[in-house]
Design an enzyme around this catalytic site. Structure first.
Site, mmCIF file in Angstrom:
data_model
loop_
_atom_site.group_PDB
_atom_site.id
_atom_site.type_symbol
_atom_site.label_atom_id
_atom_site.label_comp_id
_atom_site.label_asym_id
_atom_site.label_seq_id
_atom_site.Cartn_x
_atom_site.Cartn_y
_atom_site.Cartn_z
ATOM 1 N N CYS A 85 0.863 -1.182 0.000
ATOM 2 C CA CYS A 85 0.000 0.000 0.000
ATOM 3 C C CYS A 85 0.896 1.228 0.000
ATOM 4 C CB CYS A 85 -0.916 -0.012 1.220
ATOM 5 S SG CYS A 85 -2.068 1.368 1.218
ATOM 6 N N CYS A 235 -3.230 6.631 -5.092
ATOM 7 C CA CYS A 235 -2.939 5.195 -4.983
ATOM 8 C C CYS A 235 -1.487 4.899 -5.386
ATOM 9 C CB CYS A 235 -3.902 4.348 -5.823
ATOM 10 S SG CYS A 235 -3.742 2.590 -5.444
HETATM 11 O O1 PYC Z 1 -1.862 3.648 -2.120
HETATM 12 O O2 PYC Z 1 -1.262 1.666 -2.827
HETATM 13 C C1 PYC Z 1 -2.081 2.429 -2.333
HETATM 14 C C2 PYC Z 1 -3.398 1.907 -1.931
HETATM 15 C C3 PYC Z 1 -3.873 0.642 -2.071
HETATM 16 C C4 PYC Z 1 -5.155 0.616 -1.549
HETATM 17 C C5 PYC Z 1 -5.445 1.866 -1.107
HETATM 18 N N1 PYC Z 1 -4.359 2.653 -1.347
#
Ligand code: PYC
Length: 310
Positions: A85, A235
């Protein structure tokens, strides 16, 4: 259970410092599998309402496996124990800094997906060097009622992504409900066809990506997470998958920094270097802020001590 909550570009991370289940010995992968198999109540107790909140990701600290790592960590949302994450690692870094467990500079963290690097720039700014990421399959078609044939790329960035560009729906906060419903259908349709990765891996995240008029921003994305909520941050693992696709298609040179924007407007500055097995090593820079230090209480008399699970 002692926790510290932060958010990274709006996406919450709950770092669990103590009070987690005994996951036994072995690798982080083995411990993560035990967590997913044997401790479903723990996931929901920590993250589901009323104690948790939608979109929150937990970071359960475990002993490091590499002698040079500051800690080990297992990330999970309410629906799944995930591989890595990015936003969570940025949140974890500022949390460890607040606790005085790391200072400004370079550190390493052991995750289920492998060892990642972090640079703590100051109390809030962190760069993550993610695991090697790659484009796995280009141009996979999926039939979606009302949308026809949609084509996207399967990419690995520590988690498994299906990335559609240009997005079939304008990536705008007014379309979050619509994009969520569509992305769930796409994920279920692809996964019904079988695994996308060599280890029986299924798609766990779906990305809709589009260019935006702002010259400072390379692209904006909507990211659906395993718990059917959208990532408020750009993300980190998704940005890694997107970098791998751009690199494989010759659309971005190594070392060039671009800005990825989330559907709520938060940003990561990202770039890559070539990997060792044909993929890319992504670098993600973002900011996190600590919001709370808390002791979670689990009253045996509380009918919702394991969270609201419908
Ligand atoms: O930032 O890799 C990320 C992530 C995965 C799920 C939510 N955020």
């Amino acid at each position: 259970m002692h926790v510290i909550d932060s958010h990274t570009g709006g996406e919450p991370t709950r770092v669990i410092l103590s009070g987690g289940p005994d996951l036994g010995e072995g690798s982080i992968e083995e411990q993560a599998q035990r967590l997913a198999r044997d401790h479903r109540d723990f996931l929901t107790a920590v993250l589901a309402e009323p104690r948790g909140q939608p979109a929150m990701v937990a970071a359960l600290l475990v002993p490091p496996k590499n002698h040079d790592s500051a800690t080990g960590v297992i990330y999970f949302d309410i629906a799944a124990v995930i591989g890595m994450c990015g936003h969570g690692t940025i949140g974890l870094a500022v949390t460890l800094a607040r606790l005085g467990r790391i200072s400004a500079g370079e550190h390493r963290i052991d995750t289920r997906a492998g060892q990642v690097g972090i640079t703590l720039h100051d109390a809030n700014s962190v760069t993550v060097r993610n695991v090697e990421s790659r484009l796995v399959k280009q141009g996979l078609n999926v039939e979606v009622p009302g949308f026809g044939t949609l084509s996207g790329d399967v990419a690995y960035g520590g988690n498994w992504f299906f990335i559609i560009e240009p997005s079939p729906v304008a990536v705008d906060s007014s379309n979050i409900r619509k994009m969520t419903d569509l992305a769930v259908i796409i994920r279920e349709t692809i996964n019904a066809q079988g695994p996308v990765g060599p280890g029986g891996d299924m798609i766990d995240h779906v990305i809709f990506q589009q260019n935006v008029p702002d010259p400072a921003v390379h692209s904006r994305s909507f990211v659906l997470c395993p718990d059917d909520t959208y990532d408020r941050s750009p993300c980190g693992t998704g940005s890694s998958g997107r970098l791998a696709c751009l690199a494989a298609k010759g659309l971005l040179e190594p070392g060039v920094v671009i800005t990825h924007e989330s559907v709520i407007g938060s940003r990561f500055d990202v770039s890559y270097q070539p990997g060792v097995v044909g993929g890319v090593i992504p670098t993600l820079r973002g900011q996190a802020h600590v919001m709370a230090e808390a002791t979670l209480l689990f009253d045996p008399a509380d009918p919702f001590r394991h969270g609201i699970v419908l």
